[in-house]
Every structure is written in structure tokens, then in C-alpha cells.
Design an enzyme around this catalytic site. Structure first.
Site, PDB file in Angstrom:
ATOM      1  N   GLN A  38       0.803  -1.222   0.000  1.00 58.59           N
ATOM      2  CA  GLN A  38       0.000   0.000   0.000  1.00 58.59           C
ATOM      3  C   GLN A  38       0.839   1.277   0.000  1.00 58.59           C
ATOM      4  O   GLN A  38       0.325   2.341  -0.334  1.00 58.59           O
ATOM      5  CB  GLN A  38      -0.955  -0.015   1.190  1.00 58.59           C
ATOM      6  CG  GLN A  38      -1.962  -1.149   1.091  1.00 58.59           C
ATOM      7  CD  GLN A  38      -2.951  -1.157   2.246  1.00 58.59           C
ATOM      8  OE1 GLN A  38      -2.691  -1.775   3.276  1.00 58.59           O
ATOM      9  NE2 GLN A  38      -4.073  -0.474   2.100  1.00 58.59           N
ATOM     10  N   HIS A  82       1.081  -9.192   4.657  1.00 57.88           N
ATOM     11  CA  HIS A  82      -0.092  -8.324   4.523  1.00 57.88           C
ATOM     12  C   HIS A  82      -0.523  -8.348   3.048  1.00 57.88           C
ATOM     13  O   HIS A  82      -0.499  -7.348   2.357  1.00 57.88           O
ATOM     14  CB  HIS A  82       0.240  -6.909   5.005  1.00 57.88           C
ATOM     15  CG  HIS A  82      -0.956  -6.040   5.293  1.00 57.88           C
ATOM     16  ND1 HIS A  82      -1.123  -5.363   6.483  1.00 57.88           N
ATOM     17  CD2 HIS A  82      -2.032  -5.721   4.540  1.00 57.88           C
ATOM     18  CE1 HIS A  82      -2.251  -4.665   6.448  1.00 57.88           C
ATOM     19  NE2 HIS A  82      -2.822  -4.852   5.266  1.00 57.88           N
ATOM     20  N   ASN A 112      -1.768 -10.747   8.386  1.00 59.97           N
ATOM     21  CA  ASN A 112      -2.754  -9.689   8.528  1.00 59.97           C
ATOM     22  C   ASN A 112      -4.112 -10.125   7.996  1.00 59.97           C
ATOM     23  O   ASN A 112      -4.222 -10.512   6.826  1.00 59.97           O
ATOM     24  CB  ASN A 112      -2.339  -8.423   7.776  1.00 59.97           C
ATOM     25  CG  ASN A 112      -3.370  -7.315   7.956  1.00 59.97           C
ATOM     26  OD1 ASN A 112      -3.518  -6.779   9.046  1.00 59.97           O
ATOM     27  ND2 ASN A 112      -4.127  -7.010   6.900  1.00 59.97           N
ATOM     28  N   GLU A 113      -5.117 -10.051   8.853  1.00 57.09           N
ATOM     29  CA  GLU A 113      -6.513 -10.281   8.458  1.00 57.09           C
ATOM     30  C   GLU A 113      -6.716 -11.524   7.601  1.00 57.09           C
ATOM     31  O   GLU A 113      -7.193 -11.430   6.449  1.00 57.09           O
ATOM     32  CB  GLU A 113      -7.070  -9.051   7.731  1.00 57.09           C
ATOM     33  CG  GLU A 113      -7.061  -7.812   8.591  1.00 57.09           C
ATOM     34  CD  GLU A 113      -7.912  -6.674   8.019  1.00 57.09           C
ATOM     35  OE1 GLU A 113      -8.264  -6.742   6.833  1.00 57.09           O
ATOM     36  OE2 GLU A 113      -8.236  -5.750   8.769  1.00 57.09           O
ATOM     37  N   TYR A 129     -12.794  -1.872  12.650  1.00 57.58           N
ATOM     38  CA  TYR A 129     -13.273  -0.651  12.008  1.00 57.58           C
ATOM     39  C   TYR A 129     -14.717  -0.335  12.371  1.00 57.58           C
ATOM     40  O   TYR A 129     -15.136   0.805  12.348  1.00 57.58           O
ATOM     41  CB  TYR A 129     -13.117  -0.767  10.491  1.00 57.58           C
ATOM     42  CG  TYR A 129     -11.669  -0.714  10.069  1.00 57.58           C
ATOM     43  CD1 TYR A 129     -11.082   0.492   9.731  1.00 57.58           C
ATOM     44  CD2 TYR A 129     -10.869  -1.857  10.074  1.00 57.58           C
ATOM     45  CE1 TYR A 129      -9.741   0.572   9.376  1.00 57.58           C
ATOM     46  CE2 TYR A 129      -9.526  -1.789   9.719  1.00 57.58           C
ATOM     47  CZ  TYR A 129      -8.970  -0.576   9.373  1.00 57.58           C
ATOM     48  OH  TYR A 129      -7.648  -0.506   9.034  1.00 57.58           O
ATOM     49  N   GLU A 159      -5.192  -2.265  14.029  1.00 57.41           N
ATOM     50  CA  GLU A 159      -5.669  -1.277  13.052  1.00 57.41           C
ATOM     51  C   GLU A 159      -6.995  -0.702  13.514  1.00 57.41           C
ATOM     52  O   GLU A 159      -7.858  -1.439  14.007  1.00 57.41           O
ATOM     53  CB  GLU A 159      -5.916  -1.895  11.662  1.00 57.41           C
ATOM     54  CG  GLU A 159      -4.675  -2.219  10.886  1.00 57.41           C
ATOM     55  CD  GLU A 159      -4.980  -2.820   9.512  1.00 57.41           C
ATOM     56  OE1 GLU A 159      -6.053  -2.526   8.941  1.00 57.41           O
ATOM     57  OE2 GLU A 159      -4.128  -3.576   9.023  1.00 57.41           O
ATOM     58  N   TRP A 178      -4.768   3.209  11.791  1.00 58.15           N
ATOM     59  CA  TRP A 178      -4.618   2.957  10.355  1.00 58.15           C
ATOM     60  C   TRP A 178      -5.109   4.186   9.634  1.00 58.15           C
ATOM     61  O   TRP A 178      -6.296   4.494   9.749  1.00 58.15           O
ATOM     62  CB  TRP A 178      -5.421   1.727   9.892  1.00 58.15           C
ATOM     63  CG  TRP A 178      -5.211   1.498   8.421  1.00 58.15           C
ATOM     64  CD1 TRP A 178      -5.919   2.066   7.390  1.00 58.15           C
ATOM     65  CD2 TRP A 178      -4.181   0.703   7.828  1.00 58.15           C
ATOM     66  NE1 TRP A 178      -5.389   1.655   6.193  1.00 58.15           N
ATOM     67  CE2 TRP A 178      -4.320   0.830   6.425  1.00 58.15           C
ATOM     68  CE3 TRP A 178      -3.135  -0.093   8.329  1.00 58.15           C
ATOM     69  CZ2 TRP A 178      -3.466   0.186   5.524  1.00 58.15           C
ATOM     70  CZ3 TRP A 178      -2.307  -0.731   7.432  1.00 58.15           C
ATOM     71  CH2 TRP A 178      -2.482  -0.585   6.039  1.00 58.15           C
ATOM     72  N   TRP A 215      -6.178  -0.795  -1.888  1.00 52.46           N
ATOM     73  CA  TRP A 215      -6.512  -2.031  -2.584  1.00 52.46           C
ATOM     74  C   TRP A 215      -7.441  -1.783  -3.780  1.00 52.46           C
ATOM     75  O   TRP A 215      -7.165  -0.889  -4.575  1.00 52.46           O
ATOM     76  CB  TRP A 215      -7.095  -3.046  -1.593  1.00 52.46           C
ATOM     77  CG  TRP A 215      -6.194  -3.249  -0.402  1.00 52.46           C
ATOM     78  CD1 TRP A 215      -6.431  -2.859   0.893  1.00 52.46           C
ATOM     79  CD2 TRP A 215      -4.880  -3.862  -0.383  1.00 52.46           C
ATOM     80  NE1 TRP A 215      -5.361  -3.206   1.705  1.00 52.46           N
ATOM     81  CE2 TRP A 215      -4.406  -3.827   0.948  1.00 52.46           C
ATOM     82  CE3 TRP A 215      -4.076  -4.455  -1.365  1.00 52.46           C
ATOM     83  CZ2 TRP A 215      -3.154  -4.337   1.324  1.00 52.46           C
ATOM     84  CZ3 TRP A 215      -2.835  -4.973  -1.001  1.00 52.46           C
ATOM     85  CH2 TRP A 215      -2.394  -4.911   0.329  1.00 52.46           C
TER      86      TRP A 215
HETATM   87  C1  GBH Z   1      -7.944  -3.445   6.542  1.00 55.99           C
HETATM   88  O1  GBH Z   1      -8.970  -4.190   5.973  1.00 55.99           O
HETATM   89  C2  GBH Z   1      -6.626  -3.786   5.905  1.00 55.99           C
HETATM   90  O2  GBH Z   1      -5.795  -4.517   6.775  1.00 55.99           O
HETATM   91  C3  GBH Z   1      -5.887  -2.607   5.362  1.00 55.99           C
HETATM   92  O3  GBH Z   1      -4.865  -3.016   4.503  1.00 55.99           O
HETATM   93  C4  GBH Z   1      -6.851  -1.646   4.726  1.00 55.99           C
HETATM   94  O4  GBH Z   1      -6.218  -0.602   4.054  1.00 55.99           O
HETATM   95  C5  GBH Z   1      -7.742  -1.096   5.809  1.00 55.99           C
HETATM   96  O5  GBH Z   1      -8.290  -2.106   6.606  1.00 55.99           O
HETATM   97  C6  GBH Z   1      -8.858  -0.202   5.317  1.00 55.99           C
HETATM   98  O6  GBH Z   1      -9.735  -0.893   4.497  1.00 55.99           O
HETATM   99  O7  GBH Z   1     -19.621  -4.979   6.793  1.00 55.99           O
HETATM  100  O8  GBH Z   1     -19.364  -3.849   4.676  1.00 55.99           O
HETATM  101  O9  GBH Z   1     -19.339  -2.589   6.709  1.00 55.99           O
HETATM  102  C7  GBH Z   1     -10.282  -3.887   6.427  1.00 55.99           C
HETATM  103  C8  GBH Z   1     -11.164  -5.101   6.561  1.00 55.99           C
HETATM  104  C9  GBH Z   1     -13.350  -6.054   6.646  1.00 55.99           C
HETATM  105  C10 GBH Z   1     -13.008  -3.886   7.575  1.00 55.99           C
HETATM  106  C11 GBH Z   1     -14.834  -5.772   6.518  1.00 55.99           C
HETATM  107  C12 GBH Z   1     -14.485  -3.593   7.489  1.00 55.99           C
HETATM  108  C13 GBH Z   1     -16.722  -4.476   7.435  1.00 55.99           C
HETATM  109  C14 GBH Z   1     -17.252  -4.077   6.115  1.00 55.99           C
HETATM  110  N1  GBH Z   1     -12.584  -4.823   6.574  1.00 55.99           N
HETATM  111  N2  GBH Z   1     -15.278  -4.775   7.490  1.00 55.99           N
HETATM  112  S1  GBH Z   1     -19.020  -3.855   6.071  1.00 55.99           S
END
Ligand code: GBH
Length: 458
Positions: A17, A118, A162-163, A298, A361, A408, A416
């Protein structure tokens, strides 16, 4: 005390990224290089070819981190930069970049937290079956060994993956991320098993190669269930929703139980047992002691209990939110602002596994205003971070051991499939000039760090 004295304040980013230099110095291709160059896969056809050019500007970037007063920086390593073919010949130039970056961080008194993977998976290994291939666990353990031997004298905080739910499910089921596959449940379950095995073997490789006692975890994304009323009925319903398997492969217990308890949840075995290629000893390999649990959070999902005793959970595990989420502010990703998520996320995971919690994050994409005076005003980011951090502090005040918080992201970067249009940074990046400008939130975060969170109460 909400935040303990030894609490660590940081920010995060990831190799693909921010680094750019996607084809420099003998780096091998990753699945993201290929995916982002495939027409129609990313917004505006954006790629990470240049990104923030961090590969060439890392010294300046560490100075920016120092200006913000970061105590720690969570970075990730590009596997194909180190091993262009994923296995075999080591690329010294690639290793050299991280070697210099780590020195630069330590010089600035910033602790590196290193994530080994990642999402930029070596293309060559994808061509050999990628995560579907059981050998992927050994490939990753070998890569881990090389990195820890090179950096382990100076790096003592490691995260393996990561994730995992995101790269497995968005990358191999939904196909919206690299490598863009759309596999059936049978293949997804197989991949999950290999990914969990990979994590376990990598933890063992870190412990074996590290010349100092290492602090190890991974970074698991999770959307915690939040009780809309803080009474026993709602709290119990939220807990049940969180660990129940109604959100399928996304469920936190599916990923954490094998790793921290050495077993798959019974409901997962009932559902996917015949697809999981479990061999004798696999669960023991996965179940390696961790020093903290890293969570990327998040948003949460509100859970309400209805009068008939049912709750508002749909079959996909997501609460029916009409009446709750409507009217909530949305970030630029269209994710709702749900500040209690950090409290409940820390609570659910700590009460089940007993480990300290790090938020690896948390943040938002927002519309930033680049003003005529050259400042970048992002009041939404300050408001968001303040409210989420208060939630995390509340977990600390409740006696949950808190290890760290990583915002983050330190810089606006390549989001992405969303390309460069979504800006998550504390620091604005002008992609034409590569100029970095501290946003208002960066100045504010500096004060949060200096006061160890005390200004959050103001
Ligand atoms: C992360 O992914 C990544 O690790 C990072 O690289 C990326 O830049 C950053 O977060 C921002 O996107 O149910 O439709 O509301 C985030 C993973 C998974 C977070 C799904 C939000 C809920 C989406 N995401 N989640 S929703």
C-alpha cells in the site's frame, strides 16, 4: 487508569500500500501486482507501482513519524521482495531495504512491529497452488526464518498474518481482492486450514530463530457485536451472536479457537468438518502461545433483543439494522461509525482467551480539506478516533489488559481495489508531488500520545 503506563501508541501501514518500487531491485511479482494490472479489477485501474514511493523516501517518512511522536510503527514485509520466487534464492537488496528501515526507526526511537504477510503473496507460489497447497505452511515458515534471522536482533514484536479472513474470503471467495478467485466452500475450508497451520508454523519459526524473547501475535479483523442496551439480556445476546457461527467463515471463533485453544469450534466441524484436511498433530501446530491478540477493528454490529426473545440477527450473522444504523454517520467506505466496537471487541476476546489486547488497526477514510493555507483539515478523523479510543480506554478501566493501539494509517495510501480515492492517513500524500502534509488529526494524535490518552477525557 484507562491506558497503562507501558501502553504503546503507534500507527500502521503495509508494504504494497505504500512502498511502490514494485519492479525494483529484483523484487518478484506478487498476486497484487498481477491483479492490479488486470483491467477492471481496481478503481480507475490504480496500482501500487508507485504508491507513496516509501521504498525511496523511507528516511523522510520516519522523520514524519517522529514528528507525530509515534512510539511504534507497524509495517509489513513484502515476501516476494525477500524471496522473488517465494522460496529458494534470497534477494539481498530486498532484505537490505527492511534492514535500513528498522535501523532508521530505532534511531528515531520508534519500535518496529513487523507483520510478515499483509496480502502481497508471491505470484510464483500462487502458480504452485498457493494456499490450496499444504506446502504453503512450510514455504511461509522458511520465509519467516529468513526474515527473523536478518532482523530479529533488533525487532522483537512480530505478527504472522494480517486479516486472514479478508485475504482468504475477499481474495478467494468473493474475488474482489487478489488473486481474484471464486472458490466453493470446500476449497475455502481447505485454505483456512492451511492458513491456520501456516500461522502456527510461523510462530514456531519466530521463536526458534529469534535471538531475543519475542512478542508474537497476528492481526485478526473482527466486527464485534455491540449490545444496544447495556443490560444482561442484551450483553448475553451480543456475546452469543459474536461467537455463534451465523456469520460463517468470518466468525472470530473459527480463527481464534484453533490458534488459542487448539480446537475448531464444534459448530465449524459440524458444518465444514468433511472439507477440513485435518491431519494428526495439525491442531497442536496451530496452537502456539501468543503474547497478545492483535485485532483490526473498524466497525461493530448492534445487537437488539426483541420482545419475543429473538434478536435482530439475520441468517448471515449481521443484525438487521434499520432503526440503528440508519442515521449513523458513515465513513467514506460507507462503514458506520460505531465507537463502542473497541470496547466490546477487547471484552469478547479477552474474556474468552485471557490475553492482552492490541488494536493493530483502527481508522477511517474521510474527505480531507486541503486548505489554502496548506493545512489539511480532517475534523471527522479526530472525532472518530477520539470516540473509538474512549471505548478502548473504557476496556482498560474495566481491567482488561491493553497492550497497544495502532491507528490505520500513518499515510494516505493505496486502498486495494478502491485505489487512491480513499484516504485513511494521519498524513496527507499529494500523489503528484509525493509531498507529505500532517493533517490536523496528526497534530491531535501527537497530544494523545504525549498525554497517554488523558486528553481523550476533555
Ligand atoms: C484493513 O482491511 C486492511 O488490513 C488494510 O490493509 C486496509 O487498508 C484497511 O483495513 C482499510 O480498508 O460490513 O461492509 O461494513 C479492512 C477489513 C473487513 C473492515 C470488513 C471492514 C466491514 C465491512 N474490513 N469490514 S461492512
Amino acid at each position: 487508569m484507562a491506558f497503562p503506563d507501558n501502553f504503546v501508541w503507534g500507527a500502521a501501514a503495509a508494504s504494497y500500500q505504500i512502498e511502490g518500487a514494485a519492479f525494483a531491485d529484483e523484487k518478484g511479482l506478487s498476486v497484487w501486482d498481477v491483479f492490479s494490472h488486470t483491467p477492471g479489477k481496481t478503481w480507475n485501474g490504480d496500482t501500487g507501482d508507485v504508491a507513496c514511493d516509501h521504498y525511496n523516501r523511507y528516511q523522510e517518512d520516519v522523520q514524519v513519524m517522529k514528528q507525530i511522536g509515534l512510539q511504534a510503527y507497524r509495517l509489513s514485509i513484502s515476501w516476494p521482495r525477500i524471496l522473488p520466487e517465494g522460496v529458494g534464492k534470497v534477494n539481498e537488496a530486498g532484505l537490505g531495504f527492511y534492514d535500513k528501515l528498522v535501523d532508521e526507526l530505532l534511531e528515531a526511537d520508534i519500535t518496529p512491529y513487523v507483520t510478515l504477510f499483509h496480502w502481497d503473496y508471491p505470484w510464483e507460489l500462487y502458480c504452485r497452488g498457493g494456499w490450496l497447497n499444504r506446502d504453503s505452511a512450510d514455504w511461509f515458515a522458511d520465509y519467516t526464518d529468513i526474515v527473523v534471522r536478518a532482523l530479529g536482533d533488533r525487532v522483537k514484536h512480530w505478527m504472522t498474518l494480517n486479516e486472514p479472513p479478508v485475504f482468504v474470503l475477499v481474495g478467494h471467495q468473493a474475488g474482489r481482492h487478489a488473486p481474484g478467485d471464486q472458490f466453493s466452500d470446500r476449497h475455502i475450508a481447505r485454505i483456512i486450514h492451511h492458513v491456520l497451520l501456516t500461522h502456527g508454523k510461523s510462530v514456531q519459526a519466530i521463536r526458534a530463530a529469534s535471538p531475543q524473547p519475542a512478542q508474537i501475535s497476528w492481526a485478526l479483523n473482527t466486527d464485534p457485536s455491540i449490545p444496544v442496551v447495556e443490560d444482561e439480556t442484551h450483553i448475553n445476546a451480543a456475546r452469543e451472536t459474536y461467537w455463534g457461527l451465523s456469520n460463517g467463515f468470518w466468525n472470530a471463533g473459527l480463527w481464534l479457537d484453533p490458534v488459542l485453544r487448539g480446537e475448531y469450534p464444534q459448530a465449524a466441524l459440524d458444518r465444514w468438518g468433511e472439507y477440513l484436511p485435518i491431519r494428526e498433530g495439525d491442531l497442536e501446530e496451530m496452537n502456539q502461545p501468543l503474547d497478545f491478540v492483535g485485532l483490526n477493528i473498524y466497525r461493530g454490529h448492534y445487537v437488539a433483543v426483541e420482545e419475543d426473545g429473538g434478536s435482530n440477527i439475520r441468517s448471515d450473522g449481521r443484525p438487521e439494522l434499520e432503526g440503528f444504523e440508519e442515521g449513523y454517520p458513515l465513513t467514506m467506505m460507507d462503514w458506520p461509525v460505531t465507537p463502542e466496537a473497541l470496547y466490546w471487541g477487547a471484552k469478547w476476546v479477552n474474556e474468552r482467551y485471557g490475553l492482552p489486547i492490541a488494536i493493530t488497526e483502527n481508522g477511517l477514510a474521510s474527505m480531507d480539506w486541503v486548505a489554502v493555507d496548506g493545512a489539511v483539515h480532517d475534523p471527522n478523523r479526530i472525532d472518530f478516533l477520539k470516540r473509538y479510543l474512549r471505548g478502548f480506554g473504557k476496556a482498560g478501566a474495566d481491567g482488561i489488559p491493553l497492550h497497544a493501539y495502532f491507528q490505520w494509517s500513518i499515510f494516505d495510501n493505496y486502498e486495494w481495489a478502491e485505489g487512491y480515492r480513499k484516504r485513511f492517513g494521519l498524513v496527507h500524500v499529494n500523489y503528484q508531488t509525493q509531498e507529505r502534509i500532517l493533517k490536523d488529526s496528526a497534530h491531535w494524535y501527537r497530544q494523545v500520545i504525549e498525554s497517554n490518552g488523558a486528553i481523550l477525557d476533555e
